[in-house]
Design a protein around this motif. Sequence first.
Motif, PDB file in Angstrom:
ATOM      1  N   GLY A   1       0.817  -1.198   0.000  1.00 51.41           N
ATOM      2  CA  GLY A   1       0.000   0.000   0.000  1.00 51.41           C
ATOM      3  C   GLY A   1       0.856   1.255   0.000  1.00 51.41           C
ATOM      4  N   GLN A   2       0.229   2.380  -0.285  1.00 51.83           N
ATOM      5  CA  GLN A   2       0.962   3.639  -0.381  1.00 51.83           C
ATOM      6  C   GLN A   2       1.601   4.041   0.942  1.00 51.83           C
ATOM      7  OE1 GLN A   2      -0.887   6.832  -2.468  1.00 51.83           O
ATOM      8  NE2 GLN A   2      -1.926   5.499  -3.923  1.00 51.83           N
ATOM      9  N   ASP A   3       1.035   3.591   2.062  1.00 54.22           N
ATOM     10  CA  ASP A   3       1.600   3.963   3.356  1.00 54.22           C
ATOM     11  C   ASP A   3       2.973   3.331   3.594  1.00 54.22           C
ATOM     12  OD1 ASP A   3       0.160   1.566   3.350  1.00 54.22           O
ATOM     13  OD2 ASP A   3      -0.493   1.730   5.426  1.00 54.22           O
ATOM     14  N   PHE A   4       3.318   2.331   2.799  1.00 55.97           N
ATOM     15  CA  PHE A   4       4.624   1.695   2.961  1.00 55.97           C
ATOM     16  C   PHE A   4       5.745   2.443   2.243  1.00 55.97           C
ATOM     17  CE2 PHE A   4       1.887  -1.673   4.279  1.00 55.97           C
ATOM     18  CZ  PHE A   4       2.644  -2.483   5.116  1.00 55.97           C
ATOM     19  N   SER A   5       5.388   3.327   1.343  1.00 48.27           N
ATOM     20  CA  SER A   5       6.406   3.916   0.474  1.00 48.27           C
ATOM     21  C   SER A   5       7.433   4.750   1.227  1.00 48.27           C
ATOM     22  CB  SER A   5       5.741   4.762  -0.613  1.00 48.27           C
ATOM     23  OG  SER A   5       5.017   5.840  -0.037  1.00 48.27           O
ATOM     24  N   SER A   6       7.000   5.514   2.201  1.00 46.97           N
ATOM     25  CA  SER A   6       7.938   6.384   2.917  1.00 46.97           C
ATOM     26  C   SER A   6       8.972   5.601   3.717  1.00 46.97           C
ATOM     27  CB  SER A   6       7.176   7.355   3.827  1.00 46.97           C
ATOM     28  OG  SER A   6       8.070   8.233   4.471  1.00 46.97           O
ATOM     29  N   PRO A   7       8.575   4.621   4.549  1.00 45.87           N
ATOM     30  CA  PRO A   7       9.615   3.871   5.260  1.00 45.87           C
ATOM     31  C   PRO A   7      10.520   3.065   4.338  1.00 45.87           C
ATOM     32  CG  PRO A   7       7.433   2.960   5.709  1.00 45.87           C
ATOM     33  CD  PRO A   7       7.231   4.268   5.032  1.00 45.87           C
ATOM     34  N   PHE A   8       9.979   2.565   3.223  1.00 42.25           N
ATOM     35  CA  PHE A   8      10.844   1.881   2.271  1.00 42.25           C
ATOM     36  C   PHE A   8      11.957   2.818   1.815  1.00 42.25           C
ATOM     37  CE2 PHE A   8       7.474  -1.272   0.402  1.00 42.25           C
ATOM     38  CZ  PHE A   8       7.572  -2.023   1.548  1.00 42.25           C
ATOM     39  N   ARG A   9      11.608   4.068   1.561  1.00 40.20           N
ATOM     40  CA  ARG A   9      12.567   5.014   0.987  1.00 40.20           C
ATOM     41  C   ARG A   9      13.441   5.696   2.032  1.00 40.20           C
ATOM     42  NH1 ARG A   9       7.834   6.286  -2.501  1.00 40.20           N
ATOM     43  NH2 ARG A   9       8.338   5.450  -4.566  1.00 40.20           N
ATOM     44  N   HIS A  10      12.880   5.941   3.214  1.00 41.88           N
ATOM     45  CA  HIS A  10      13.552   6.836   4.142  1.00 41.88           C
ATOM     46  C   HIS A  10      14.067   6.178   5.415  1.00 41.88           C
ATOM     47  CE1 HIS A  10      12.372   9.992   1.465  1.00 41.88           C
ATOM     48  NE2 HIS A  10      11.091   9.722   1.625  1.00 41.88           N
ATOM     49  N   SER A  11      13.924   4.880   5.535  1.00 42.96           N
ATOM     50  CA  SER A  11      14.559   4.162   6.639  1.00 42.96           C
ATOM     51  C   SER A  11      16.063   4.098   6.373  1.00 42.96           C
ATOM     52  CB  SER A  11      13.993   2.744   6.722  1.00 42.96           C
ATOM     53  OG  SER A  11      14.356   1.999   5.570  1.00 42.96           O
ATOM     54  N   PRO A  12      16.868   3.735   7.369  1.00 44.51           N
ATOM     55  CA  PRO A  12      18.306   3.577   7.119  1.00 44.51           C
ATOM     56  C   PRO A  12      18.608   2.640   5.954  1.00 44.51           C
ATOM     57  CG  PRO A  12      17.894   3.570   9.471  1.00 44.51           C
ATOM     58  CD  PRO A  12      16.540   3.568   8.796  1.00 44.51           C
ATOM     59  N   LEU A  13      17.822   1.579   5.820  1.00 42.53           N
ATOM     60  CA  LEU A  13      18.019   0.646   4.712  1.00 42.53           C
ATOM     61  C   LEU A  13      17.770   1.316   3.370  1.00 42.53           C
ATOM     62  CD1 LEU A  13      18.417  -2.350   3.760  1.00 42.53           C
ATOM     63  CD2 LEU A  13      15.927  -2.543   3.868  1.00 42.53           C
ATOM     64  N   GLY A  14      16.811   2.250   3.334  1.00 44.36           N
ATOM     65  CA  GLY A  14      16.450   2.893   2.082  1.00 44.36           C
ATOM     66  C   GLY A  14      17.606   3.593   1.397  1.00 44.36           C
ATOM     67  N   ASP A  15      18.602   3.992   2.163  1.00 41.64           N
ATOM     68  CA  ASP A  15      19.763   4.670   1.588  1.00 41.64           C
ATOM     69  C   ASP A  15      20.539   3.778   0.617  1.00 41.64           C
ATOM     70  OD1 ASP A  15      19.150   6.853   3.150  1.00 41.64           O
ATOM     71  OD2 ASP A  15      20.628   6.398   4.699  1.00 41.64           O
ATOM     72  N   LEU A  16      20.342   2.468   0.726  1.00 41.91           N
ATOM     73  CA  LEU A  16      21.113   1.534  -0.089  1.00 41.91           C
ATOM     74  C   LEU A  16      20.498   1.306  -1.468  1.00 41.91           C
ATOM     75  CD1 LEU A  16      21.944  -1.177   2.611  1.00 41.91           C
ATOM     76  CD2 LEU A  16      23.284   0.831   1.966  1.00 41.91           C
ATOM     77  N   PHE A  17      19.256   1.767  -1.644  1.00 42.55           N
ATOM     78  CA  PHE A  17      18.540   1.474  -2.886  1.00 42.55           C
ATOM     79  C   PHE A  17      18.470   2.700  -3.782  1.00 42.55           C
ATOM     80  CE2 PHE A  17      17.086  -1.674   0.133  1.00 42.55           C
ATOM     81  CZ  PHE A  17      17.194  -2.839  -0.609  1.00 42.55           C
ATOM     82  N   GLU A  18      18.773   2.471  -5.044  1.00 38.01           N
ATOM     83  CA  GLU A  18      18.723   3.548  -6.030  1.00 38.01           C
ATOM     84  C   GLU A  18      17.296   4.027  -6.256  1.00 38.01           C
ATOM     85  OE1 GLU A  18      19.667   3.871 -10.771  1.00 38.01           O
ATOM     86  OE2 GLU A  18      21.095   2.757  -9.524  1.00 38.01           O
ATOM     87  N   GLN A  19      16.360   3.086  -6.338  1.00 32.02           N
ATOM     88  CA  GLN A  19      14.952   3.431  -6.507  1.00 32.02           C
ATOM     89  C   GLN A  19      14.089   2.423  -5.755  1.00 32.02           C
ATOM     90  OE1 GLN A  19      13.212   5.106 -10.061  1.00 32.02           O
ATOM     91  NE2 GLN A  19      15.104   4.757 -11.193  1.00 32.02           N
ATOM     92  N   VAL A  20      12.897   2.891  -5.368  1.00 38.53           N
ATOM     93  CA  VAL A  20      11.909   2.049  -4.700  1.00 38.53           C
ATOM     94  C   VAL A  20      10.614   2.115  -5.496  1.00 38.53           C
ATOM     95  CG1 VAL A  20      10.480   1.786  -2.643  1.00 38.53           C
ATOM     96  CG2 VAL A  20      12.917   2.317  -2.401  1.00 38.53           C
ATOM     97  N   PHE A  21      10.076   0.960  -5.848  1.00 42.25           N
ATOM     98  CA  PHE A  21       8.835   0.874  -6.619  1.00 42.25           C
ATOM     99  C   PHE A  21       7.775   0.201  -5.753  1.00 42.25           C
ATOM    100  CE2 PHE A  21      12.441   0.718  -9.513  1.00 42.25           C
ATOM    101  CZ  PHE A  21      12.124   1.738 -10.411  1.00 42.25           C
ATOM    102  N   VAL A  22       6.683   0.923  -5.511  1.00 44.06           N
ATOM    103  CA  VAL A  22       5.592   0.435  -4.669  1.00 44.06           C
ATOM    104  C   VAL A  22       4.358   0.264  -5.551  1.00 44.06           C
ATOM    105  CG1 VAL A  22       4.139   0.937  -2.676  1.00 44.06           C
ATOM    106  CG2 VAL A  22       6.561   1.576  -2.643  1.00 44.06           C
ATOM    107  N   SER A  23       3.782  -0.908  -5.534  1.00 46.46           N
ATOM    108  CA  SER A  23       2.704  -1.243  -6.470  1.00 46.46           C
ATOM    109  C   SER A  23       1.538  -0.265  -6.407  1.00 46.46           C
ATOM    110  CB  SER A  23       2.218  -2.668  -6.193  1.00 46.46           C
ATOM    111  OG  SER A  23       1.727  -2.790  -4.859  1.00 46.46           O
ATOM    112  N   ALA A  24       1.136   0.141  -5.200  1.00 41.50           N
ATOM    113  CA  ALA A  24      -0.016   1.026  -5.075  1.00 41.50           C
ATOM    114  C   ALA A  24       0.222   2.373  -5.743  1.00 41.50           C
ATOM    115  CB  ALA A  24      -0.370   1.230  -3.604  1.00 41.50           C
ATOM    116  N   GLU A  25       1.458   2.815  -5.795  1.00 43.48           N
ATOM    117  CA  GLU A  25       1.780   4.074  -6.461  1.00 43.48           C
ATOM    118  C   GLU A  25       1.744   3.927  -7.977  1.00 43.48           C
ATOM    119  OE1 GLU A  25       4.738   6.171  -3.195  1.00 43.48           O
ATOM    120  OE2 GLU A  25       5.637   5.066  -4.871  1.00 43.48           O
ATOM    121  N   LEU A  26       1.906   2.701  -8.444  1.00 38.84           N
ATOM    122  CA  LEU A  26       1.980   2.447  -9.884  1.00 38.84           C
ATOM    123  C   LEU A  26       0.656   1.948 -10.462  1.00 38.84           C
ATOM    124  CD1 LEU A  26       5.449   0.642  -9.949  1.00 38.84           C
ATOM    125  CD2 LEU A  26       4.964   3.062 -10.366  1.00 38.84           C
ATOM    126  N   ASP A  27      -0.343   1.724  -9.604  1.00 34.35           N
ATOM    127  CA  ASP A  27      -1.622   1.172 -10.049  1.00 34.35           C
ATOM    128  C   ASP A  27      -1.389  -0.130 -10.817  1.00 34.35           C
ATOM    129  OD1 ASP A  27      -4.386   1.017 -10.382  1.00 34.35           O
ATOM    130  OD2 ASP A  27      -4.368   2.152 -12.249  1.00 34.35           O
TER     131      ASP A  27
END
Length: 211
Positions: free
Chosen positions: A118-144
């Motif tokens: 869900g869209q509520d997951f997108s921020s922690p995916f991107r902005h947690s300490p782990l998120g710094d390791l990923f070039e991009q994050v793709f969340v299904s709810a944002e992409l429909d």
Amino acid sequence: MSISIPGRTVVFDYGEVISRFPDDASRRRIEELAGVDPAALWASYGTHRHALDHGKLTATGYWRAVEADTGADWSRTRVHELWAADFPSWFVPEPGTLDVIADLADGGTRLAILSNAGQDFSSPFRHSPLGDLFEQVFVSAELDDLKPSASIFRHVLAELGTTAADTVFIDNRSDNVEAAQALGITGHLFTGPEPLRQFVEGLAGHPTERR
């Protein structure tokens, strides 16, 4: 140690790969808050997850759908409590997977996340300490869109600017891995951190060396 896979981009699923399945204590807390038959609760919980991950339901809409199925009568406060109990239960990390990801990042390997969420997951995916390791994050709810559709994988390839042949995809669901492989992406079915490490070390061409 570091793992370098030059020319490759490794795309990770999140739930039950980077994070663990919610533990029994978390599930019991949700059952207590819901106050309905647990079997009916979890059946509805699973039924509506697809729509949540597709972006067709908001977090509130999701829990209201579960409420309707189970005959519950939840206040707005209780709906938020249920969300607040469920949401963090999906963020308990799998340390062995995190170690592999960190080693890949240390080796300069390109990394991304593709998660049905869900869209509520997108921020922690991107902005947690782990998120710094990923070039991009793709969340299904944002992409429909949802895995295992071919279109969501094509979108990821286009956004990353990589080809299927130069992309690796790791997921705990066989249908998602098979869909990626059908497009020419190298797939790995996640069964645990150690097989994952062996797989990526094999792609690197040799066992990694400890520093």
